[in-house]
Design a protein around this motif. Structure first.
Motif, PDB file in Angstrom:
ATOM      1  N   UNK A 199      -2.314  48.446  64.498  1.00 37.30           N
ATOM      2  CA  UNK A 199      -1.449  47.399  65.038  1.00 37.30           C
ATOM      3  C   UNK A 199      -0.139  47.318  64.244  1.00 37.30           C
ATOM      4  N   UNK A 200      -0.252  47.464  62.894  1.00 31.50           N
ATOM      5  CA  UNK A 200       0.937  47.422  62.050  1.00 31.50           C
ATOM      6  C   UNK A 200       1.914  48.525  62.436  1.00 31.50           C
ATOM      7  N   UNK A 201       1.378  49.737  62.678  1.00 29.96           N
ATOM      8  CA  UNK A 201       2.231  50.859  63.051  1.00 29.96           C
ATOM      9  C   UNK A 201       2.923  50.604  64.380  1.00 29.96           C
ATOM     10  N   UNK A 202       2.229  49.980  65.317  1.00 31.14           N
ATOM     11  CA  UNK A 202       2.817  49.662  66.619  1.00 31.14           C
ATOM     12  C   UNK A 202       3.951  48.657  66.481  1.00 31.14           C
ATOM     13  N   UNK A 203       3.755  47.663  65.627  1.00 34.34           N
ATOM     14  CA  UNK A 203       4.798  46.664  65.391  1.00 34.34           C
ATOM     15  C   UNK A 203       6.008  47.299  64.720  1.00 34.34           C
ATOM     16  N   UNK A 204       5.742  48.174  63.766  1.00 37.56           N
ATOM     17  CA  UNK A 204       6.815  48.870  63.065  1.00 37.56           C
ATOM     18  C   UNK A 204       7.618  49.737  64.031  1.00 37.56           C
ATOM     19  N   UNK A 205       6.913  50.420  64.931  1.00 37.54           N
ATOM     20  CA  UNK A 205       7.556  51.281  65.919  1.00 37.54           C
ATOM     21  C   UNK A 205       8.395  50.452  66.887  1.00 37.54           C
ATOM     22  N   UNK A 206       7.883  49.286  67.265  1.00 29.66           N
ATOM     23  CA  UNK A 206       8.602  48.408  68.186  1.00 29.66           C
ATOM     24  C   UNK A 206       9.886  47.891  67.554  1.00 29.66           C
ATOM     25  N   UNK A 207       9.824  47.527  66.284  1.00 27.37           N
ATOM     26  CA  UNK A 207      11.026  47.073  65.567  1.00 27.37           C
ATOM     27  C   UNK A 207      12.045  48.196  65.461  1.00 27.37           C
ATOM     28  N   UNK A 208      11.545  49.402  65.197  1.00 25.58           N
ATOM     29  CA  UNK A 208      12.422  50.562  65.096  1.00 25.58           C
ATOM     30  C   UNK A 208      13.132  50.808  66.424  1.00 25.58           C
ATOM     31  N   UNK A 209      12.375  50.715  67.519  1.00 28.70           N
ATOM     32  CA  UNK A 209      12.953  50.919  68.857  1.00 28.70           C
ATOM     33  C   UNK A 209      14.022  49.885  69.163  1.00 28.70           C
ATOM     34  N   UNK A 210      13.806  48.657  68.728  1.00 33.66           N
ATOM     35  CA  UNK A 210      14.777  47.591  69.012  1.00 33.66           C
ATOM     36  C   UNK A 210      16.122  47.844  68.341  1.00 33.66           C
ATOM     37  N   UNK A 211      16.126  48.719  67.317  1.00 34.11           N
ATOM     38  CA  UNK A 211      17.365  49.017  66.601  1.00 34.11           C
ATOM     39  C   UNK A 211      18.098  50.229  67.173  1.00 34.11           C
ATOM     40  N   UNK A 212      17.480  50.894  68.147  1.00 32.08           N
ATOM     41  CA  UNK A 212      18.069  52.115  68.718  1.00 32.08           C
ATOM     42  C   UNK A 212      19.399  51.814  69.412  1.00 32.08           C
ATOM     43  N   UNK A 213      20.448  52.465  68.953  1.00 33.79           N
ATOM     44  CA  UNK A 213      21.786  52.220  69.484  1.00 33.79           C
ATOM     45  C   UNK A 213      22.106  53.062  70.719  1.00 33.79           C
ATOM     46  N   UNK A 214      21.431  54.180  70.863  1.00 28.92           N
ATOM     47  CA  UNK A 214      21.666  55.080  71.997  1.00 28.92           C
ATOM     48  C   UNK A 214      20.353  55.255  72.747  1.00 28.92           C
ATOM     49  N   UNK A 215      20.221  54.577  73.878  1.00 22.61           N
ATOM     50  CA  UNK A 215      18.964  54.549  74.616  1.00 22.61           C
ATOM     51  C   UNK A 215      18.580  55.910  75.201  1.00 22.61           C
ATOM     52  N   UNK A 216      19.506  56.867  75.199  1.00 23.44           N
ATOM     53  CA  UNK A 216      19.165  58.202  75.696  1.00 23.44           C
ATOM     54  C   UNK A 216      18.150  58.890  74.780  1.00 23.44           C
ATOM     55  N   UNK A 217      17.980  58.342  73.569  1.00 24.39           N
ATOM     56  CA  UNK A 217      17.008  58.906  72.635  1.00 24.39           C
ATOM     57  C   UNK A 217      15.721  58.085  72.587  1.00 24.39           C
ATOM     58  N   UNK A 218      15.509  57.242  73.590  1.00 23.09           N
ATOM     59  CA  UNK A 218      14.275  56.457  73.649  1.00 23.09           C
ATOM     60  C   UNK A 218      13.057  57.349  73.867  1.00 23.09           C
ATOM     61  N   UNK A 219      13.279  58.598  74.310  1.00 19.14           N
ATOM     62  CA  UNK A 219      12.166  59.542  74.504  1.00 19.14           C
ATOM     63  C   UNK A 219      11.460  59.843  73.188  1.00 19.14           C
ATOM     64  N   UNK A 220      12.130  59.613  72.058  1.00 16.48           N
ATOM     65  CA  UNK A 220      11.495  59.812  70.753  1.00 16.48           C
ATOM     66  C   UNK A 220      10.302  58.875  70.584  1.00 16.48           C
ATOM     67  N   UNK A 221      10.352  57.739  71.257  1.00 17.65           N
ATOM     68  CA  UNK A 221       9.308  56.725  71.118  1.00 17.65           C
ATOM     69  C   UNK A 221       8.196  56.891  72.151  1.00 17.65           C
ATOM     70  N   UNK A 222       8.356  57.856  73.040  1.00 15.82           N
ATOM     71  CA  UNK A 222       7.365  58.090  74.087  1.00 15.82           C
ATOM     72  C   UNK A 222       6.467  59.241  73.658  1.00 15.82           C
ATOM     73  N   UNK A 223       5.429  58.911  72.899  1.00 19.56           N
ATOM     74  CA  UNK A 223       4.562  59.942  72.341  1.00 19.56           C
ATOM     75  C   UNK A 223       3.910  60.766  73.442  1.00 19.56           C
ATOM     76  N   UNK A 224       3.960  62.092  73.297  1.00 19.85           N
ATOM     77  CA  UNK A 224       3.339  62.994  74.262  1.00 19.85           C
ATOM     78  C   UNK A 224       2.336  63.887  73.537  1.00 19.85           C
ATOM     79  N   UNK A 225       1.783  64.852  74.246  1.00 23.15           N
ATOM     80  CA  UNK A 225       0.745  65.701  73.644  1.00 23.15           C
ATOM     81  C   UNK A 225       1.298  66.985  73.046  1.00 23.15           C
ATOM     82  N   UNK A 226       2.624  67.060  72.902  1.00 25.98           N
ATOM     83  CA  UNK A 226       3.220  68.253  72.304  1.00 25.98           C
ATOM     84  C   UNK A 226       3.160  68.186  70.780  1.00 25.98           C
TER      85      UNK A 226
END
Length: 210
Positions: free
Chosen positions: A1-28
């Motif tokens: 849960x802590x990691x999820x909260x940390x990730x959410x805070x990190x995402x909220x600071x993203x200045x360029x939303x075109x890089x939001x794919x970094x937060x979309x974990x995939x199986x690669x």
């Protein structure tokens, strides 16, 4: 849960939303390495980034990533003996942020694997945090930790040598010759597959070929 909260805070600071794919974990899985002017993330610069993808337990050597970056300071003489990158080799290199953004588009939400990955990630974060407002949010796997855990399970009192060349030898993986970011990433990928695909009978201390 802590990691999820940390990730959410990190995402909220993203200045360029075109890089939001970094937060979309995939199986690669992406294995990467950097070559730098030295070993201090606060002062040194990235000279090159090399990466390769793993899919279905296969290393996709036909889909590697490599970029050379311009640097604006001196390259430590000791580092040149390691990676062989001289100032003249960077004449056609890309602007650092341009090259790193290409790397981010290559990895997207993949799990990142590396050897002493903490250093490479710190170097990437040095460039992206001031511009994008974030640090790399990807899941990360350190191969030297996997190697240590497997070895200590078999030999609890061992003094374990975690040098890259030693791990290669113990895993029966050949040196690829030329030392650069892409080759190091491919060798690290081979270590990762060797360590994660091979079963070890810890209870019976069954010997493996590493």
């Amino acid at each position: 849960m802590f990691e999820q909260m940390k990730k959410k805070r990190n995402l909220s600071k993203l200045k360029d939303k075109s890089f939001s794919t970094l937060f979309e974990q995939n199986d690669e899985i992406v294995v990467f390495d950097t070559e730098t002017t030295g070993l201090n993330p606060k002062e040194d610069e990235i000279l090159s980034i090399g990466a390769v993808k793993i899919k279905d337990n296969k290393i996709l050597t036909s889909h590697t990533f490599e970029v050379y970056l311009k640097n604006f300071g001196a390259i430590d003489a000791k580092s040149i003996t390691i990676h062989g990158i001289r100032p003249c080799d960077l004449e056609n290199a890309k602007e650092p942020l341009e090259g790193i953004k290409e790397f981010l588009n290559y990895i997207k939400g993949a799990t990142l694997v590396g050897y002493y990955l903490e250093f490479d990630v710190a170097m990437i974060n040095k460039y992206i945090k001031p511009v994008l407002g974030i640090t790399l949010p990807n899941k990360m796997v350190e191969v030297s930790e996997i190697y240590f855990d497997k070895t200590i399970a078999m030999i609890p009192q061992a003094n374990i040598d975690l040098r890259f060349d030693t791990i290669l030898k113990k895993c029966n993986i050949p040196q690829m010759g030329v030392h650069n970011a892409v080759n190091d990433a491919i060798m690290t990928a081979m270590i990762y597959l060797k360590l994660t695909q091979e079963k070890i009978d810890v209870k019976n201390r069954k010997k493996t070929d590493f």
